[in-house]
Design a protein around this motif. Structure first.
Motif, mmCIF file in Angstrom:
data_model
loop_
_atom_site.group_PDB
_atom_site.id
_atom_site.type_symbol
_atom_site.label_atom_id
_atom_site.label_comp_id
_atom_site.label_asym_id
_atom_site.label_seq_id
_atom_site.Cartn_x
_atom_site.Cartn_y
_atom_site.Cartn_z
ATOM 1 N N HIS A 1 12.068 27.665 15.418
ATOM 2 C CA HIS A 1 13.130 28.444 16.079
ATOM 3 C C HIS A 1 12.488 29.159 17.263
ATOM 4 O O HIS A 1 11.570 29.974 17.088
ATOM 5 N N ARG B 1 17.363 30.484 19.176
ATOM 6 C CA ARG B 1 16.957 29.854 17.907
ATOM 7 C C ARG B 1 16.857 28.330 18.070
ATOM 8 O O ARG B 1 15.972 27.688 17.544
ATOM 9 N N ASN C 1 15.522 23.203 11.925
ATOM 10 C CA ASN C 1 15.113 23.341 10.521
ATOM 11 C C ASN C 1 16.183 22.894 9.524
ATOM 12 O O ASN C 1 16.077 23.160 8.336
ATOM 13 N N ARG C 2 17.216 22.230 10.023
ATOM 14 C CA ARG C 2 18.205 21.598 9.135
ATOM 15 C C ARG C 2 18.170 20.079 9.296
ATOM 16 O O ARG C 2 19.079 19.373 8.879
ATOM 17 N N ILE D 1 16.025 36.979 11.291
ATOM 18 C CA ILE D 1 16.968 37.539 12.269
ATOM 19 C C ILE D 1 17.188 39.027 11.968
ATOM 20 O O ILE D 1 17.202 39.868 12.859
ATOM 21 N N THR E 1 7.706 28.192 4.014
ATOM 22 C CA THR E 1 8.254 28.871 5.177
ATOM 23 C C THR E 1 7.799 30.318 5.040
ATOM 24 O O THR E 1 8.027 30.936 3.993
ATOM 25 N N GLU F 1 8.046 34.116 6.529
ATOM 26 C CA GLU F 1 8.830 35.002 7.404
ATOM 27 C C GLU F 1 7.999 36.250 7.704
ATOM 28 O O GLU F 1 7.687 37.024 6.798
ATOM 29 N N PHE G 1 18.981 36.008 4.472
ATOM 30 C CA PHE G 1 19.400 35.189 5.626
ATOM 31 C C PHE G 1 20.918 35.141 5.822
ATOM 32 O O PHE G 1 21.472 34.068 6.101
ATOM 33 N N ARG H 1 24.190 26.473 5.404
ATOM 34 C CA ARG H 1 23.944 27.656 4.582
ATOM 35 C C ARG H 1 24.187 28.930 5.379
ATOM 36 O O ARG H 1 23.603 29.133 6.428
HETATM 37 O O1 LIG Z 1 16.810 35.334 9.275
HETATM 38 C C1 LIG Z 1 17.442 34.297 9.195
HETATM 39 O O2 LIG Z 1 18.676 34.286 8.987
HETATM 40 C C2 LIG Z 1 16.761 32.952 9.315
HETATM 41 C C3 LIG Z 1 15.245 32.992 9.428
HETATM 42 C C4 LIG Z 1 14.778 31.552 9.291
HETATM 43 O O3 LIG Z 1 14.697 30.861 10.256
HETATM 44 N N1 LIG Z 1 14.581 31.125 8.030
HETATM 45 C C5 LIG Z 1 14.362 29.751 7.724
HETATM 46 C C6 LIG Z 1 14.138 29.612 6.242
HETATM 47 C C7 LIG Z 1 13.809 28.199 5.850
HETATM 48 C C8 LIG Z 1 13.706 27.978 4.356
HETATM 49 O O4 LIG Z 1 14.721 28.196 3.647
HETATM 50 O O5 LIG Z 1 12.634 27.562 3.881
HETATM 51 C C9 LIG Z 1 15.598 28.953 8.135
HETATM 52 O O6 LIG Z 1 16.719 29.468 7.970
HETATM 53 O O7 LIG Z 1 15.441 27.832 8.608
#
Ligand SMILES: O=C(O)CCC(=O)N[C@@H](CCC(=O)O)C(=O)O
Ligand SMILES: [Zn+2]
Length: 350
Positions: free
Chosen positions: A68, A111, A118-119, A168, A227, A229, A325, A335
């Motif tokens: 991101h 992002r 990341n999806r 975020i 992942t 954070e 998140f 999600r």
């Molecule tokens: O703060 C947020 O809403 C998103 C932060 C972020 O990018 N988190 C990753 C987590 C990935 C995972 O679940 O392993 C994402 O949402 O892609």
């Protein structure tokens, strides 16, 4: 002098692979060179650079950031490490692949450009009936670079991948990691010890497959993958880098030492959570009852409203169900919220 040679000379002098990647948003011609200390450097593409030390190594380590583009603190950490390696200040003992996932999204401070990278992992980049875009192409290429890196290392080595992000929102637990679903395999104390050394004492255990980069390298390559954070998202120049000293120092030790010693494992050092549920946005009018500054890990009382998705209301169904998140702006079908509850360690850990 060819354009390629020109970038190598600059890169050797400055170590500034970040600026080079940002100047070449979607493609950079591959190249290779050797540092004075014998480390082999391979630029595979924009944002993708591999280092192989001359000495015998035991670990294959992937460090990714900018999956991101607006999550800048991890980019700054990797920028510093790459510069130190190329200028010879940090001598590697392990193979490392650094990845800046989405250079164009770094440049626009967002992002993502068209679609959340990341999806799109674990094959979700290429789906019948869905048109390709640059992020889909990039996800496919990144999978290829990671596969190639691990495959060239071989089966009998330690494989790990730390995909570095920032959240975020603010978080009650400022730094935390997501442990991808292991399909029944045990969690590893040694990985939690490593995370603690990075300043990360909070870990969420996922309980289903995902389309994330960390799940991909865990599932496909059997890597110890997370992942991670690292606090809250901030623009370049606004990160207090002293907050990331433990992470930077631990990563630096990981790649520049044969073996790193960590504090003995003690379950009391950690706050562990399991995912209780994942709530997807299915309707245009999706909303949360809490404000934009409600922090990750805020707990709700049983029966309290968590989210409204069109006509559907989600209420906390256990006392203390905590939000992670929350994002009402995700694309339909994605999600919008994870909820977690405390995890009590059983014997599924080695
Ligand atoms: O703060 C947020 O809403 C998103 C932060 C972020 O990018 N988190 C990753 C987590 C990935 C995972 O679940 O392993 C994402 O949402 O892609
Ligand atoms: Zn992120």
């Amino acid at each position: 002098m060819s354009a390629t040679t020109h970038y190598i000379n600059d890169l050797k002098q400055t170590g500034d692979f970040l600026t080079l990647s940002r100047a070449n948003e979607w493609y950079l011609a591959p190249s290779e060179f050797t540092l004075a200390n014998g480390t082999q450097v391979n630029v595979h593409d924009t944002g993708v650079i591999e280092f192989q030390p001359q000495s015998v190594s035991t670990k294959d380590i992937v460090l990714s950031s900018a999956i991101h583009g607006n999550e800048t603190a991890p980019i700054e950490i990797c920028d510093e490490l790459i510069k130190q390696i190329i200028t010879g200040e940090l001598v590697l003992m392990q193979r490392v692949l650094f990845i800046y996932g989405n250079p164009q999204s770094i440049n626009i401070g967002k992002r993502f450009v068209e679609e959340n990278l990341n999806r799109l992992f674990n094959g979700h980049h290429t789906v019948d009936g869905i048109e390709m875009n640059r992020e889909r192409e990039r996800a496919a290429k990144l999978e290829g670079y990671v596969s190639d890196f691990f495959n060239r290392g071989g089966e009998d080595r330690i494989r790990c991948h730390y995909d570095l992000h920032t959240a975020i929102r603010g978080s009650k637990n400022d730094k935390f990691a997501v442990y991808p679903f292991l399909h029944g395999k045990p969690w590893k104390k040694s990985q939690l010890q490593f995370l603690l050394s990075c300043g990360v004492n909070t870990v969420l255990m996922m309980k289903s497959a995902a389309t994330t980069f960390s799940y991909y390298s865990s599932f496909v390559h059997n890597a110890d993958s997370f992942t991670v954070e690292l606090g809250q998202v901030k623009p370049f120049g606004e990160n207090d880098m002293s907050r990331f000293a433990k992470t930077r120092d631990t990563l630096s030790a990981l790649i520049s030492q044969n073996e790193v010693s960590y504090k003995d494992f003690n379950a009391n050092d950690f706050e562990l959570f399991e995912v209780h549920r994942s709530i997807n946005r299915t309707a245009h009018n999706f909303s949360f009852p809490f404000s934009d500054d409600a922090e990750n890990f805020t707990g709700f009382s049983k029966g309290e409203l968590l989210a409204t998705d069109g006509d559907l209301c989600y209420y906390a169904d256990v006392e203390g169900e905590a939000i992670i998140f929350p994002n009402a702006d995700v694309a339909l079908g994605q999600r919008a919220l994870l909820t977690v509850i405390p995890l009590h360690l059983t014997d599924n850990i080695i």
